[in-house]
Design a protein around this motif. Structure first.
Motif, PDB file in Angstrom:
ATOM      1  N   ILE A 119       0.841  -1.197   0.000  1.00  0.00           N
ATOM      2  CA  ILE A 119       0.000   0.000   0.000  1.00  0.00           C
ATOM      3  C   ILE A 119       0.878   1.250   0.000  1.00  0.00           C
ATOM      4  N   ILE A 120       1.894   1.235   0.850  1.00  0.00           N
ATOM      5  CA  ILE A 120       2.920   2.288   0.786  1.00  0.00           C
ATOM      6  C   ILE A 120       4.105   1.638   0.069  1.00  0.00           C
ATOM      7  N   ILE A 121       4.467   2.156  -1.093  1.00  0.00           N
ATOM      8  CA  ILE A 121       5.481   1.427  -1.876  1.00  0.00           C
ATOM      9  C   ILE A 121       6.890   1.599  -1.326  1.00  0.00           C
ATOM     10  N   GLY A 122       7.090   2.596  -0.487  1.00  0.00           N
ATOM     11  CA  GLY A 122       8.426   2.774   0.079  1.00  0.00           C
ATOM     12  C   GLY A 122       8.512   4.089   0.825  1.00  0.00           C
ATOM     13  N   VAL A 123       9.695   4.371   1.363  1.00  0.00           N
ATOM     14  CA  VAL A 123       9.870   5.637   2.087  1.00  0.00           C
ATOM     15  C   VAL A 123      11.132   6.349   1.607  1.00  0.00           C
ATOM     16  N   MET A 124      11.079   7.678   1.656  1.00  0.00           N
ATOM     17  CA  MET A 124      12.225   8.504   1.254  1.00  0.00           C
ATOM     18  C   MET A 124      13.067   8.817   2.486  1.00  0.00           C
ATOM     19  N   ARG A 125      14.358   8.822   2.305  1.00  0.00           N
ATOM     20  CA  ARG A 125      15.255   9.249   3.388  1.00  0.00           C
ATOM     21  C   ARG A 125      16.354  10.120   2.798  1.00  0.00           C
ATOM     22  N   LYS A 126      16.837  11.083   3.626  1.00  0.00           N
ATOM     23  CA  LYS A 126      17.938  11.944   3.179  1.00  0.00           C
ATOM     24  C   LYS A 126      19.169  11.613   4.018  1.00  0.00           C
ATOM     25  N   THR A 173       8.280  -4.778   5.896  1.00  0.00           N
ATOM     26  CA  THR A 173       8.218  -3.418   6.435  1.00  0.00           C
ATOM     27  C   THR A 173       7.037  -2.608   5.882  1.00  0.00           C
ATOM     28  N   PRO A 174       5.823  -3.178   5.823  1.00  0.00           N
ATOM     29  CA  PRO A 174       4.725  -2.384   5.254  1.00  0.00           C
ATOM     30  C   PRO A 174       4.453  -1.118   6.053  1.00  0.00           C
ATOM     31  N   PHE A 175       4.817  -1.120   7.334  1.00  0.00           N
ATOM     32  CA  PHE A 175       4.578   0.050   8.183  1.00  0.00           C
ATOM     33  C   PHE A 175       5.870   0.821   8.456  1.00  0.00           C
ATOM     34  N   GLY A 176       6.883   0.597   7.633  1.00  0.00           N
ATOM     35  CA  GLY A 176       8.153   1.292   7.838  1.00  0.00           C
ATOM     36  C   GLY A 176       8.939   0.640   8.971  1.00  0.00           C
ATOM     37  N   GLY A 177       9.782   1.437   9.615  1.00  0.00           N
ATOM     38  CA  GLY A 177      10.588   0.873  10.706  1.00  0.00           C
ATOM     39  C   GLY A 177      11.370   1.961  11.405  1.00  0.00           C
ATOM     40  N   GLN A 204      12.603   4.834  13.930  1.00  0.00           N
ATOM     41  CA  GLN A 204      11.952   5.955  14.619  1.00  0.00           C
ATOM     42  C   GLN A 204      10.648   6.396  13.978  1.00  0.00           C
ATOM     43  N   ARG A 205      10.514   6.170  12.684  1.00  0.00           N
ATOM     44  CA  ARG A 205       9.315   6.625  11.966  1.00  0.00           C
ATOM     45  C   ARG A 205       8.296   5.505  11.768  1.00  0.00           C
ATOM     46  N   LEU A 206       8.472   4.409  12.494  1.00  0.00           N
ATOM     47  CA  LEU A 206       7.522   3.285  12.392  1.00  0.00           C
ATOM     48  C   LEU A 206       6.090   3.803  12.547  1.00  0.00           C
ATOM     49  N   CYS A 207       5.211   3.324  11.679  1.00  0.00           N
ATOM     50  CA  CYS A 207       3.820   3.801  11.689  1.00  0.00           C
ATOM     51  C   CYS A 207       3.163   3.586  13.059  1.00  0.00           C
ATOM     52  N   PRO A 208       2.702   4.660  13.711  1.00  0.00           N
ATOM     53  CA  PRO A 208       2.043   4.475  15.008  1.00  0.00           C
ATOM     54  C   PRO A 208       0.628   3.902  14.866  1.00  0.00           C
ATOM     55  N   GLY A 209       0.119   3.865  13.615  1.00  0.00           N
ATOM     56  CA  GLY A 209      -1.257   3.384  13.415  1.00  0.00           C
ATOM     57  C   GLY A 209      -1.320   1.914  13.037  1.00  0.00           C
ATOM     58  N   LEU A 210      -0.188   1.193  13.170  1.00  0.00           N
ATOM     59  CA  LEU A 210      -0.182  -0.170  12.625  1.00  0.00           C
ATOM     60  C   LEU A 210      -1.167  -1.116  13.290  1.00  0.00           C
ATOM     61  N   LEU A 243      -3.963  -0.236  14.840  1.00  0.00           N
ATOM     62  CA  LEU A 243      -5.296   0.226  14.470  1.00  0.00           C
ATOM     63  C   LEU A 243      -5.624  -0.230  13.045  1.00  0.00           C
ATOM     64  N   ALA A 244      -4.637  -0.090  12.146  1.00  0.00           N
ATOM     65  CA  ALA A 244      -4.862  -0.480  10.748  1.00  0.00           C
ATOM     66  C   ALA A 244      -5.191  -1.968  10.661  1.00  0.00           C
ATOM     67  N   ARG A 245      -4.451  -2.791  11.406  1.00  0.00           N
ATOM     68  CA  ARG A 245      -4.690  -4.241  11.373  1.00  0.00           C
ATOM     69  C   ARG A 245      -6.062  -4.568  11.972  1.00  0.00           C
TER      70      ARG A 245
HETATM   71  C1  HEM Z   1      -2.520  -0.311   6.100  1.00  0.00           C
HETATM   72  C2  HEM Z   1      -2.471   0.899   6.654  1.00  0.00           C
HETATM   73  C3  HEM Z   1      -1.201   1.679   6.862  1.00  0.00           C
HETATM   74  C4  HEM Z   1       0.019   1.555   6.254  1.00  0.00           C
HETATM   75  C5  HEM Z   1       0.459   0.558   5.189  1.00  0.00           C
HETATM   76  C6  HEM Z   1       0.878   2.580   6.836  1.00  0.00           C
HETATM   77  C7  HEM Z   1       2.210   2.751   6.485  1.00  0.00           C
HETATM   78  C8  HEM Z   1       3.046   3.703   7.056  1.00  0.00           C
HETATM   79  C9  HEM Z   1       4.465   3.837   6.769  1.00  0.00           C
HETATM   80  C10 HEM Z   1       5.262   2.987   5.798  1.00  0.00           C
HETATM   81  C11 HEM Z   1       4.935   4.865   7.517  1.00  0.00           C
HETATM   82  C12 HEM Z   1       6.402   5.333   7.608  1.00  0.00           C
HETATM   83  C13 HEM Z   1       6.655   6.563   6.760  1.00  0.00           C
HETATM   84  C14 HEM Z   1       8.147   6.910   6.786  1.00  0.00           C
HETATM   85  O1  HEM Z   1       8.952   6.216   7.394  1.00  0.00           O
HETATM   86  O2  HEM Z   1       8.497   7.908   6.134  1.00  0.00           O
HETATM   87  C15 HEM Z   1       3.815   5.408   8.274  1.00  0.00           C
HETATM   88  C16 HEM Z   1       3.888   6.484   9.127  1.00  0.00           C
HETATM   89  C17 HEM Z   1       2.821   7.004   9.795  1.00  0.00           C
HETATM   90  N1  HEM Z   1       1.555   6.471   9.880  1.00  0.00           N
HETATM   91 FE1  HEM Z   1       0.887   4.844   8.897  1.00  0.00          FE
HETATM   92  N2  HEM Z   1       0.162   3.289   7.755  1.00  0.00           N
HETATM   93  C18 HEM Z   1      -1.109   2.773   7.824  1.00  0.00           C
HETATM   94  C19 HEM Z   1      -2.130   3.176   8.667  1.00  0.00           C
HETATM   95  C20 HEM Z   1      -2.042   4.226   9.554  1.00  0.00           C
HETATM   96  C21 HEM Z   1      -3.096   4.618  10.472  1.00  0.00           C
HETATM   97  C22 HEM Z   1      -4.451   3.887  10.612  1.00  0.00           C
HETATM   98  C23 HEM Z   1      -2.642   5.718  11.141  1.00  0.00           C
HETATM   99  C24 HEM Z   1      -3.295   6.553  12.205  1.00  0.00           C
HETATM  100  C25 HEM Z   1      -4.529   6.400  12.620  1.00  0.00           C
HETATM  101  C26 HEM Z   1      -1.305   6.005  10.659  1.00  0.00           C
HETATM  102  C27 HEM Z   1      -0.519   7.054  11.070  1.00  0.00           C
HETATM  103  C28 HEM Z   1       0.794   7.263  10.700  1.00  0.00           C
HETATM  104  C29 HEM Z   1       1.608   8.394  11.156  1.00  0.00           C
HETATM  105  C30 HEM Z   1       1.170   9.537  12.071  1.00  0.00           C
HETATM  106  C31 HEM Z   1       2.887   8.223  10.590  1.00  0.00           C
HETATM  107  C32 HEM Z   1       4.114   9.139  10.760  1.00  0.00           C
HETATM  108  C33 HEM Z   1       5.012   8.611  11.863  1.00  0.00           C
HETATM  109  C34 HEM Z   1       6.290   9.445  12.009  1.00  0.00           C
HETATM  110  O3  HEM Z   1       6.736  10.047  11.030  1.00  0.00           O
HETATM  111  O4  HEM Z   1       6.872   9.435  13.103  1.00  0.00           O
HETATM  112  N3  HEM Z   1      -0.976   5.079   9.708  1.00  0.00           N
HETATM  113  N4  HEM Z   1       2.685   4.666   7.975  1.00  0.00           N
END
Ligand code: HEM
Length: 160
Positions: A38-45, A99-103, A105-111, A113-115
């Motif tokens: 769903i998120i194809i990847g993340v950018m980093r500098k 790593t669908p939710f990243g990893g 410090q920036r690991l998705c906090p919604g993981l 909830l999403a599941r």
């Molecule tokens: C299947 C659903 C989801 C996927 C695949 C997903 C994926 C991701 C990924 C890959 C990142 C990392 C971005 C990065 O490293 O640059 C991220 C960050 C984030 N996600 Fe999700 N996400 C999902 C659902 C959600 C939900 C439900 C919420 C909140 C209700 C959420 C809130 C956030 C926030 C606030 C960040 C930024 C975290 C930070 O930068 O410290 N996400 N997500």
């Protein structure tokens, strides 16, 4: 279905322990996240010169961590283009090949909830509806999508 009828008999709503008692639903969601990308990847500098596996990324350069190429790599997953939830029954998903939710410090906090939301959707979809998907083709590059946008006929159970 079994859980749903049990809950109906007891007159109780679903609760957190019911969610945890559905491990196969979790494997289906995990496999969907792996293949769906769903998120194809993340950018980093790069904040300084950095070497990763023999490659130098100079300070100031941007790098794109492409999840799709990791999640669909046969070195990480046997038959990577096959939807196989069973592969997760004995596999640890806390590794850098998933790593669908990243990893970090920036690991998705919604993981979680999403599941949980995906589980609730699947529960209602499977127990209350029937569906027939029309023929379609998965396009895996550069993003994962369906060629015909996945036309699907959905009917409530019990309706003709
Ligand atoms: C299947 C659903 C989801 C996927 C695949 C997903 C994926 C991701 C990924 C890959 C990142 C990392 C971005 C990065 O490293 O640059 C991220 C960050 C984030 N996600 Fe999700 N996400 C999902 C659902 C959600 C939900 C439900 C919420 C909140 C209700 C959420 C809130 C956030 C926030 C606030 C960040 C930024 C975290 C930070 O930068 O410290 N996400 N997500």
């Amino acid at each position: 279905m079994k859980l749903k009828s049990l809950k109906a008999q007891q007159g109780e709503p679903m609760c957190w322990s019911d969610y945890l008692s559905l491990p196969f639903t979790q494997t289906v969601i995990t496999e969907t996240l792996r293949m769906g990308n769903i998120i194809i990847g993340v950018m980093r500098k790069a904040m300084k010169d950095i070497e990763i596996k023999g490659y130098l990324i100079p300070k100031g350069w941007c790098a794109f961590a492409y999840f799709r190429s990791v999640h669909l790599d046969e070195n990480n997953y046997e038959w990577p283009y096959q939807f196989n939830p069973w592969r997760w029954q004995d596999k640890d998903m806390s590794n850098s090949s998933f790593t669908p939710f990243g990893g970090g410090q920036r690991l998705c906090p919604g993981l979680d909830l999403a599941r949980l939301e995906a589980s609730i959707f699947l529960h209602h979809f499977v127990t209350q509806f029937r569906w027939v998907a029309e023929d379609d083709t998965i396009v895996n590059f550069p993003t994962v999508r369906m060629k015909r946008r996945m036309p699907i006929w959905v009917k409530r159970r019990g309706e003709n």
